[in-house]
Design a protein around this motif. Structure first.
Motif, PDB file in Angstrom:
ATOM      1  N   LEU A 183     -10.290   0.428   0.001  1.00  0.00           N
ATOM      2  CA  LEU A 183      -9.890   1.708  -0.579  1.00  0.00           C
ATOM      3  C   LEU A 183      -8.887   2.367   0.353  1.00  0.00           C
ATOM      4  O   LEU A 183      -9.092   2.394   1.573  1.00  0.00           O
ATOM      5  CB  LEU A 183     -11.087   2.649  -0.761  1.00  0.00           C
ATOM      6  N   ARG A 184      -7.815   2.894  -0.234  1.00  0.00           N
ATOM      7  CA  ARG A 184      -6.799   3.603   0.541  1.00  0.00           C
ATOM      8  C   ARG A 184      -6.548   4.950  -0.117  1.00  0.00           C
ATOM      9  O   ARG A 184      -6.486   5.046  -1.345  1.00  0.00           O
ATOM     10  CB  ARG A 184      -5.496   2.811   0.605  1.00  0.00           C
ATOM     11  N   LEU A 185      -6.383   5.966   0.714  1.00  0.00           N
ATOM     12  CA  LEU A 185      -6.037   7.303   0.237  1.00  0.00           C
ATOM     13  C   LEU A 185      -4.588   7.569   0.607  1.00  0.00           C
ATOM     14  O   LEU A 185      -4.212   7.504   1.772  1.00  0.00           O
ATOM     15  CB  LEU A 185      -6.942   8.362   0.861  1.00  0.00           C
ATOM     16  N   CYS A 186      -3.762   7.859  -0.400  1.00  0.00           N
ATOM     17  CA  CYS A 186      -2.342   8.100  -0.179  1.00  0.00           C
ATOM     18  C   CYS A 186      -2.164   9.226   0.830  1.00  0.00           C
ATOM     19  O   CYS A 186      -2.793  10.279   0.707  1.00  0.00           O
ATOM     20  CB  CYS A 186      -1.679   8.467  -1.504  1.00  0.00           C
ATOM     21  N   PRO A 246       0.818  -1.204   0.000  1.00  0.00           N
ATOM     22  CA  PRO A 246       0.000   0.000   0.000  1.00  0.00           C
ATOM     23  C   PRO A 246       0.851   1.253   0.000  1.00  0.00           C
ATOM     24  O   PRO A 246       2.004   1.251   0.400  1.00  0.00           O
ATOM     25  CB  PRO A 246      -0.812  -0.132   1.303  1.00  0.00           C
ATOM     26  N   MET A 247       0.243   2.363  -0.403  1.00  0.00           N
ATOM     27  CA  MET A 247       0.955   3.632  -0.555  1.00  0.00           C
ATOM     28  C   MET A 247       1.118   4.316   0.795  1.00  0.00           C
ATOM     29  O   MET A 247       0.475   5.308   1.097  1.00  0.00           O
ATOM     30  CB  MET A 247       0.198   4.539  -1.525  1.00  0.00           C
ATOM     31  N   GLY A 248       1.973   3.758   1.640  1.00  0.00           N
ATOM     32  CA  GLY A 248       2.240   4.392   2.924  1.00  0.00           C
ATOM     33  C   GLY A 248       1.427   3.767   4.041  1.00  0.00           C
ATOM     34  O   GLY A 248       0.244   3.488   3.892  1.00  0.00           O
ATOM     35  N   SER A 249       2.063   3.546   5.184  1.00  0.00           N
ATOM     36  CA  SER A 249       1.393   2.878   6.290  1.00  0.00           C
ATOM     37  C   SER A 249       0.345   3.757   6.946  1.00  0.00           C
ATOM     38  O   SER A 249      -0.492   3.263   7.707  1.00  0.00           O
ATOM     39  CB  SER A 249       2.429   2.441   7.328  1.00  0.00           C
ATOM     40  N   ASP A 250       0.378   5.079   6.686  1.00  0.00           N
ATOM     41  CA  ASP A 250      -0.581   5.980   7.309  1.00  0.00           C
ATOM     42  C   ASP A 250      -1.761   6.291   6.391  1.00  0.00           C
ATOM     43  O   ASP A 250      -2.515   7.229   6.639  1.00  0.00           O
ATOM     44  CB  ASP A 250       0.116   7.299   7.682  1.00  0.00           C
ATOM     45  N   ALA A 251      -1.919   5.530   5.325  1.00  0.00           N
ATOM     46  CA  ALA A 251      -3.005   5.777   4.384  1.00  0.00           C
ATOM     47  C   ALA A 251      -4.360   5.639   5.082  1.00  0.00           C
ATOM     48  O   ALA A 251      -4.550   4.771   5.937  1.00  0.00           O
ATOM     49  CB  ALA A 251      -2.916   4.811   3.213  1.00  0.00           C
ATOM     50  N   ARG A 252      -5.291   6.505   4.729  1.00  0.00           N
ATOM     51  CA  ARG A 252      -6.667   6.358   5.203  1.00  0.00           C
ATOM     52  C   ARG A 252      -7.269   5.159   4.483  1.00  0.00           C
ATOM     53  O   ARG A 252      -7.097   4.972   3.277  1.00  0.00           O
ATOM     54  CB  ARG A 252      -7.447   7.630   4.895  1.00  0.00           C
ATOM     55  N   THR A 253      -8.012   4.331   5.215  1.00  0.00           N
ATOM     56  CA  THR A 253      -8.466   3.052   4.672  1.00  0.00           C
ATOM     57  C   THR A 253      -9.937   2.815   4.987  1.00  0.00           C
ATOM     58  O   THR A 253     -10.400   3.113   6.089  1.00  0.00           O
ATOM     59  CB  THR A 253      -7.629   1.891   5.255  1.00  0.00           C
ATOM     60  N   ASP A 306      -3.582  10.454  -4.015  1.00  0.00           N
ATOM     61  CA  ASP A 306      -3.930   9.391  -4.951  1.00  0.00           C
ATOM     62  C   ASP A 306      -4.701   8.273  -4.254  1.00  0.00           C
ATOM     63  O   ASP A 306      -4.639   8.117  -3.034  1.00  0.00           O
ATOM     64  CB  ASP A 306      -2.671   8.807  -5.593  1.00  0.00           C
ATOM     65  N   LEU A 307      -5.405   7.467  -5.041  1.00  0.00           N
ATOM     66  CA  LEU A 307      -6.192   6.350  -4.532  1.00  0.00           C
ATOM     67  C   LEU A 307      -5.533   5.019  -4.872  1.00  0.00           C
ATOM     68  O   LEU A 307      -4.928   4.868  -5.933  1.00  0.00           O
ATOM     69  CB  LEU A 307      -7.588   6.349  -5.149  1.00  0.00           C
ATOM     70  N   ARG A 308      -5.676   4.077  -3.958  1.00  0.00           N
ATOM     71  CA  ARG A 308      -5.337   2.679  -4.230  1.00  0.00           C
ATOM     72  C   ARG A 308      -6.554   1.846  -3.866  1.00  0.00           C
ATOM     73  O   ARG A 308      -7.137   2.023  -2.786  1.00  0.00           O
ATOM     74  CB  ARG A 308      -4.120   2.225  -3.414  1.00  0.00           C
ATOM     75  N   ILE A 309      -6.948   0.949  -4.758  1.00  0.00           N
ATOM     76  CA  ILE A 309      -8.122   0.112  -4.541  1.00  0.00           C
ATOM     77  C   ILE A 309      -7.720  -1.342  -4.706  1.00  0.00           C
ATOM     78  O   ILE A 309      -6.974  -1.701  -5.628  1.00  0.00           O
ATOM     79  CB  ILE A 309      -9.258   0.496  -5.504  1.00  0.00           C
ATOM     80  N   GLU A 310      -8.201  -2.194  -3.789  1.00  0.00           N
ATOM     81  CA  GLU A 310      -7.839  -3.615  -3.775  1.00  0.00           C
ATOM     82  C   GLU A 310      -9.109  -4.460  -3.779  1.00  0.00           C
ATOM     83  O   GLU A 310     -10.036  -4.200  -3.006  1.00  0.00           O
ATOM     84  CB  GLU A 310      -7.008  -3.928  -2.534  1.00  0.00           C
ATOM     85  N   VAL A 311      -9.141  -5.464  -4.644  1.00  0.00           N
ATOM     86  CA  VAL A 311     -10.262  -6.403  -4.723  1.00  0.00           C
ATOM     87  C   VAL A 311      -9.696  -7.803  -4.504  1.00  0.00           C
ATOM     88  O   VAL A 311      -8.879  -8.276  -5.296  1.00  0.00           O
ATOM     89  CB  VAL A 311     -10.984  -6.322  -6.073  1.00  0.00           C
ATOM     90  N   SER A 312     -10.127  -8.464  -3.436  1.00  0.00           N
ATOM     91  CA  SER A 312      -9.631  -9.802  -3.105  1.00  0.00           C
ATOM     92  C   SER A 312     -10.667 -10.857  -3.454  1.00  0.00           C
ATOM     93  O   SER A 312     -11.881 -10.613  -3.395  1.00  0.00           O
ATOM     94  CB  SER A 312      -9.287  -9.891  -1.611  1.00  0.00           C
ATOM     95  N   ASP A 313     -10.171 -12.055  -3.818  1.00  0.00           N
ATOM     96  CA  ASP A 313     -11.055 -13.194  -4.034  1.00  0.00           C
ATOM     97  C   ASP A 313     -10.364 -14.455  -3.551  1.00  0.00           C
ATOM     98  O   ASP A 313      -9.205 -14.412  -3.109  1.00  0.00           O
ATOM     99  CB  ASP A 313     -11.485 -13.304  -5.510  1.00  0.00           C
ATOM    100  N   ALA A 314     -11.063 -15.597  -3.635  1.00  0.00           N
ATOM    101  CA  ALA A 314     -10.553 -16.841  -3.065  1.00  0.00           C
ATOM    102  C   ALA A 314      -9.846 -17.722  -4.081  1.00  0.00           C
ATOM    103  O   ALA A 314      -9.556 -18.884  -3.779  1.00  0.00           O
ATOM    104  CB  ALA A 314     -11.703 -17.615  -2.418  1.00  0.00           C
ATOM    105  N   SER A 315      -9.557 -17.209  -5.258  1.00  0.00           N
ATOM    106  CA  SER A 315      -8.882 -17.995  -6.286  1.00  0.00           C
ATOM    107  C   SER A 315      -7.406 -17.630  -6.366  1.00  0.00           C
ATOM    108  O   SER A 315      -7.053 -16.447  -6.297  1.00  0.00           O
ATOM    109  CB  SER A 315      -9.550 -17.768  -7.648  1.00  0.00           C
ATOM    110  N   ARG A 316      -6.535 -18.637  -6.552  1.00  0.00           N
ATOM    111  CA  ARG A 316      -5.107 -18.379  -6.734  1.00  0.00           C
ATOM    112  C   ARG A 316      -4.754 -18.163  -8.204  1.00  0.00           C
ATOM    113  O   ARG A 316      -3.609 -17.857  -8.526  1.00  0.00           O
ATOM    114  CB  ARG A 316      -4.293 -19.552  -6.177  1.00  0.00           C
TER     115      ARG A 316
END
Length: 208
Positions: A83-86, A4-11, A99-109
């Protein structure tokens, strides 16, 4: 780098289960979150126009739609949206927000792969093309029990800053620019991304 873009990102996090109306739920959650964060920037003299703000939000929602749809079709359904805000300070000289970082997780490898749209009559095929066009950079992080597809969206630079000839604005503005595709970065100005988004919609690529 896939962190993620920095450990202090708003999440903000949304736990997910099932596929029914999941794309709409994720879009609504994303829209509400970025409104709370006043992304891509508050209104003030010299800031983004209403059209520029709307285009930036629509880019993000289109990317979310594609990532979540891919998780439904190929990953058994999404399990979490993040959602994370830089945390970096806005660039006052360019009127540019974080900037924004967005993550979508699923159960498939299984890793996502680029394929020809509508091959053998199958729907879709646009998701990674949209990622390449609109995201500053994107990638996939394997994890226990599945994977996370992530992408970053650079906050737009006001068109008037581009017209003023700022060298930083013309390079796409902001740290981390350069490169393209998964695990590589690509700087992009708001105007370029807006043109690409409009081209995508004109070509009939669905936004939902």
């Amino acid at each position: 780098m896939n962190e993620p873009m920095g450990s202090d990102a708003r999440t903000r996090r949304l736990g997910l289960y099932g596929a029914a109306q999941v794309v709409g739920r994720c879009r609504d959650f994303c829209r509400s979150t970025i409104e709370d964060w006043a992304w891509p920037g508050p209104e003030y003299r010299g800031a983004l126009t209403d059209e520029e703000r709307h285009a930036a939000v629509e880019d993000v929602l289109l990317l979310v739609s594609e990532a979540v749809t891919n998780a439904v079709r190929h990953g058994g359904g999404p399990t979490e949206l993040v959602l994370r805000l830089c945390p970096s300070a806005p660039d006052a000289a360019l009127g540019r927000a974080a900037d924004l970082r967005i993550e979508v997780s699923d159960a498939s490898r299984a890793m996502p792969r680029l394929r020809t749209p509508t091959v053998l009559g199958r729907p879709g095929g646009y998701g990674l093309k949209v990622m390449n066009l609109l995201a500053r950079r994107w990638g996939v992080t394997p994890r226990a029990g599945g994977k996370t597809v992530w992408f970053e969206v650079a906050a737009p630079v006001p068109a008037r800053a581009m017209l003023n000839g700022s060298p930083q604005a013309q390079r796409g503005a902001g740290p981390g620019g350069g490169g393209a595709g998964p695990s590589r970065g690509r700087g992009r100005s708001r105007s370029g991304s807006t043109r690409k988004c409009r081209s995508i919609r004109a070509a009939g690529i669905p936004g939902d």
